[in-house]
Design a protein around this motif. Sequence first.
Motif, PDB file in Angstrom:
ATOM      1  N   LYS A  73     -18.805  23.895  23.928  1.00 44.15           N
ATOM      2  CA  LYS A  73     -19.125  22.973  22.847  1.00 44.15           C
ATOM      3  C   LYS A  73     -17.881  22.728  22.012  1.00 44.15           C
ATOM      4  O   LYS A  73     -17.161  23.661  21.650  1.00 44.15           O
ATOM      5  CB  LYS A  73     -20.236  23.567  21.983  1.00 44.15           C
ATOM      6  CG  LYS A  73     -20.725  22.616  20.905  1.00 44.15           C
ATOM      7  CD  LYS A  73     -21.885  23.224  20.137  1.00 44.15           C
ATOM      8  CE  LYS A  73     -22.386  22.260  19.068  1.00 44.15           C
ATOM      9  NZ  LYS A  73     -23.540  22.839  18.310  1.00 44.15           N
ATOM     10  N   ARG A  74     -17.622  21.466  21.702  1.00 43.39           N
ATOM     11  CA  ARG A  74     -16.432  21.136  20.952  1.00 43.39           C
ATOM     12  C   ARG A  74     -16.544  21.636  19.522  1.00 43.39           C
ATOM     13  O   ARG A  74     -17.565  21.468  18.860  1.00 43.39           O
ATOM     14  CB  ARG A  74     -16.208  19.621  20.952  1.00 43.39           C
ATOM     15  CG  ARG A  74     -14.924  19.197  20.267  1.00 43.39           C
ATOM     16  CD  ARG A  74     -14.617  17.746  20.501  1.00 43.39           C
ATOM     17  NE  ARG A  74     -15.688  16.874  20.040  1.00 43.39           N
ATOM     18  CZ  ARG A  74     -15.585  15.547  20.008  1.00 43.39           C
ATOM     19  NH1 ARG A  74     -14.493  14.963  20.462  1.00 43.39           N
ATOM     20  NH2 ARG A  74     -16.591  14.811  19.585  1.00 43.39           N
ATOM     21  N   VAL A  75     -15.486  22.258  19.041  1.00 41.49           N
ATOM     22  CA  VAL A  75     -15.456  22.774  17.679  1.00 41.49           C
ATOM     23  C   VAL A  75     -14.854  21.715  16.760  1.00 41.49           C
ATOM     24  O   VAL A  75     -13.727  21.253  16.986  1.00 41.49           O
ATOM     25  CB  VAL A  75     -14.626  24.082  17.591  1.00 41.49           C
ATOM     26  CG1 VAL A  75     -14.567  24.562  16.142  1.00 41.49           C
ATOM     27  CG2 VAL A  75     -15.220  25.143  18.498  1.00 41.49           C
ATOM     28  N   VAL A  76     -15.599  21.321  15.741  1.00 40.71           N
ATOM     29  CA  VAL A  76     -15.134  20.315  14.787  1.00 40.71           C
ATOM     30  C   VAL A  76     -14.382  21.018  13.667  1.00 40.71           C
ATOM     31  O   VAL A  76     -14.906  21.943  13.047  1.00 40.71           O
ATOM     32  CB  VAL A  76     -16.321  19.521  14.196  1.00 40.71           C
ATOM     33  CG1 VAL A  76     -15.830  18.487  13.193  1.00 40.71           C
ATOM     34  CG2 VAL A  76     -17.120  18.866  15.309  1.00 40.71           C
ATOM     35  N   PRO A  77     -13.130  20.626  13.393  1.00 46.66           N
ATOM     36  CA  PRO A  77     -12.362  21.241  12.299  1.00 46.66           C
ATOM     37  C   PRO A  77     -13.137  21.172  10.978  1.00 46.66           C
ATOM     38  O   PRO A  77     -13.828  20.189  10.718  1.00 46.66           O
ATOM     39  CB  PRO A  77     -11.081  20.406  12.244  1.00 46.66           C
ATOM     40  CG  PRO A  77     -10.964  19.827  13.623  1.00 46.66           C
ATOM     41  CD  PRO A  77     -12.365  19.586  14.086  1.00 46.66           C
ATOM     42  N   THR A  89     -14.638  10.301  20.075  1.00 42.58           N
ATOM     43  CA  THR A  89     -15.214  10.889  18.861  1.00 42.58           C
ATOM     44  C   THR A  89     -16.565  11.558  19.115  1.00 42.58           C
ATOM     45  O   THR A  89     -16.859  12.608  18.541  1.00 42.58           O
ATOM     46  CB  THR A  89     -15.391   9.807  17.783  1.00 42.58           C
ATOM     47  OG1 THR A  89     -16.241   8.751  18.280  1.00 42.58           O
ATOM     48  CG2 THR A  89     -14.046   9.216  17.389  1.00 42.58           C
ATOM     49  N   ARG A  90     -17.401  10.916  19.919  1.00 42.26           N
ATOM     50  CA  ARG A  90     -18.711  11.468  20.300  1.00 42.26           C
ATOM     51  C   ARG A  90     -19.558  11.869  19.091  1.00 42.26           C
ATOM     52  O   ARG A  90     -20.236  12.893  19.111  1.00 42.26           O
ATOM     53  CB  ARG A  90     -18.546  12.655  21.248  1.00 42.26           C
ATOM     54  CG  ARG A  90     -17.996  12.284  22.606  1.00 42.26           C
ATOM     55  CD  ARG A  90     -18.003  13.456  23.550  1.00 42.26           C
ATOM     56  NE  ARG A  90     -17.021  14.459  23.188  1.00 42.26           N
ATOM     57  CZ  ARG A  90     -16.918  15.650  23.768  1.00 42.26           C
ATOM     58  NH1 ARG A  90     -17.761  15.979  24.742  1.00 42.26           N
ATOM     59  NH2 ARG A  90     -16.005  16.498  23.390  1.00 42.26           N
ATOM     60  N   ARG A  91     -19.531  11.065  18.064  1.00 47.72           N
ATOM     61  CA  ARG A  91     -20.368  11.355  16.902  1.00 47.72           C
ATOM     62  C   ARG A  91     -21.793  10.881  17.157  1.00 47.72           C
ATOM     63  O   ARG A  91     -22.007   9.789  17.670  1.00 47.72           O
ATOM     64  CB  ARG A  91     -19.814  10.655  15.659  1.00 47.72           C
ATOM     65  CG  ARG A  91     -20.558  11.049  14.393  1.00 47.72           C
ATOM     66  CD  ARG A  91     -20.092  10.304  13.166  1.00 47.72           C
ATOM     67  NE  ARG A  91     -20.659  10.915  11.981  1.00 47.72           N
ATOM     68  CZ  ARG A  91     -20.560  10.414  10.757  1.00 47.72           C
ATOM     69  NH1 ARG A  91     -19.906   9.272  10.566  1.00 47.72           N
ATOM     70  NH2 ARG A  91     -21.097  11.039   9.730  1.00 47.72           N
ATOM     71  N   PHE A 139     -19.778   6.431  16.238  1.00 46.73           N
ATOM     72  CA  PHE A 139     -18.520   5.930  15.661  1.00 46.73           C
ATOM     73  C   PHE A 139     -17.631   5.323  16.726  1.00 46.73           C
ATOM     74  O   PHE A 139     -17.319   5.973  17.721  1.00 46.73           O
ATOM     75  CB  PHE A 139     -17.756   7.073  14.981  1.00 46.73           C
ATOM     76  CG  PHE A 139     -16.490   6.601  14.300  1.00 46.73           C
ATOM     77  CD1 PHE A 139     -16.511   6.211  12.979  1.00 46.73           C
ATOM     78  CD2 PHE A 139     -15.292   6.532  14.991  1.00 46.73           C
ATOM     79  CE1 PHE A 139     -15.350   5.764  12.347  1.00 46.73           C
ATOM     80  CE2 PHE A 139     -14.124   6.078  14.383  1.00 46.73           C
ATOM     81  CZ  PHE A 139     -14.161   5.703  13.054  1.00 46.73           C
ATOM     82  N   PRO A 140     -17.198   4.069  16.506  1.00 45.16           N
ATOM     83  CA  PRO A 140     -17.543   3.150  15.415  1.00 45.16           C
ATOM     84  C   PRO A 140     -18.771   2.336  15.766  1.00 45.16           C
ATOM     85  O   PRO A 140     -19.260   2.391  16.891  1.00 45.16           O
ATOM     86  CB  PRO A 140     -16.304   2.250  15.356  1.00 45.16           C
ATOM     87  CG  PRO A 140     -15.914   2.126  16.809  1.00 45.16           C
ATOM     88  CD  PRO A 140     -16.185   3.481  17.410  1.00 45.16           C
ATOM     89  N   SER A 141     -19.246   1.544  14.822  1.00 40.83           N
ATOM     90  CA  SER A 141     -20.350   0.637  15.097  1.00 40.83           C
ATOM     91  C   SER A 141     -19.841  -0.539  15.916  1.00 40.83           C
ATOM     92  O   SER A 141     -19.016  -1.323  15.448  1.00 40.83           O
ATOM     93  CB  SER A 141     -20.964   0.127  13.783  1.00 40.83           C
ATOM     94  OG  SER A 141     -21.808  -0.977  14.032  1.00 40.83           O
ATOM     95  N   GLY A 142     -20.330  -0.670  17.144  1.00 45.25           N
ATOM     96  CA  GLY A 142     -19.908  -1.766  18.004  1.00 45.25           C
ATOM     97  C   GLY A 142     -20.343  -3.118  17.471  1.00 45.25           C
ATOM     98  O   GLY A 142     -19.639  -4.121  17.628  1.00 45.25           O
TER      99      GLY A 142
END
Length: 214
Positions: free
Chosen positions: A4-8, A96-98, A120-123
């Motif tokens: 799992k990616r760790v978000v700073p 980004t994979r938000r 992210f971002p809104s297309g």
Amino acid sequence: MGEKRVVPRPLRRLLDWDTVMTDKFVKYVDRNYGPISKYKTTMKALEYSCHGIPWLLGTAAFIFLLQAASSRQLLVNIFIALIVDIVVVGVVKAITRRRRPATNKTEEMLVVVMMDKFSFPSGHCTRAVMLSVVISMQYDLFLPLWVLLQGWSGAVCVSRILLNRHHLLDVFGGIVIGVLEAWLMSQLWLSETSTAAVVNSFLDETQAGASYDI
């Protein structure tokens, strides 16, 4: 299984702030100008009006339906701009994979594909802003038409938040990217001669291929 990616932590705080502020904004609008539900039909219409698939298919169709060189120039350039937008948004979303807001109802979205689960971002915002800005840069629009175009773009952006499709930063990021895409397209804008050559080349290849059909 990938880790799992760790978000700073600073980024995590920014994202958490964005989530809180988005929720406050929606509740503020609902309390002072709402209820939002009474505007839902209008906001859904705005969502449909800026969906990528109808824009791509419609632009491609009108390129060959309209014969005027000036119309084809606009449509070919818009088609290229739409392709650029899809690539840019897809790459940024993949990086980004938000996730979308927790209150978003995925089943209500017009078309849901893998990339659409990212926020992210809104297309819709990148597309609306890019189209409204680049057309304004390339053409001296009649003032009411310019106001209508910018109003549509702004309404699309606001509706993405009120429909719970995106957070505030998703929309802001989409606006920035849309402006940058518009600037890029203004530098790459093809002339009437170039667009005519592109269309004629495609038609010649299509007709040549058809002549070999049995």
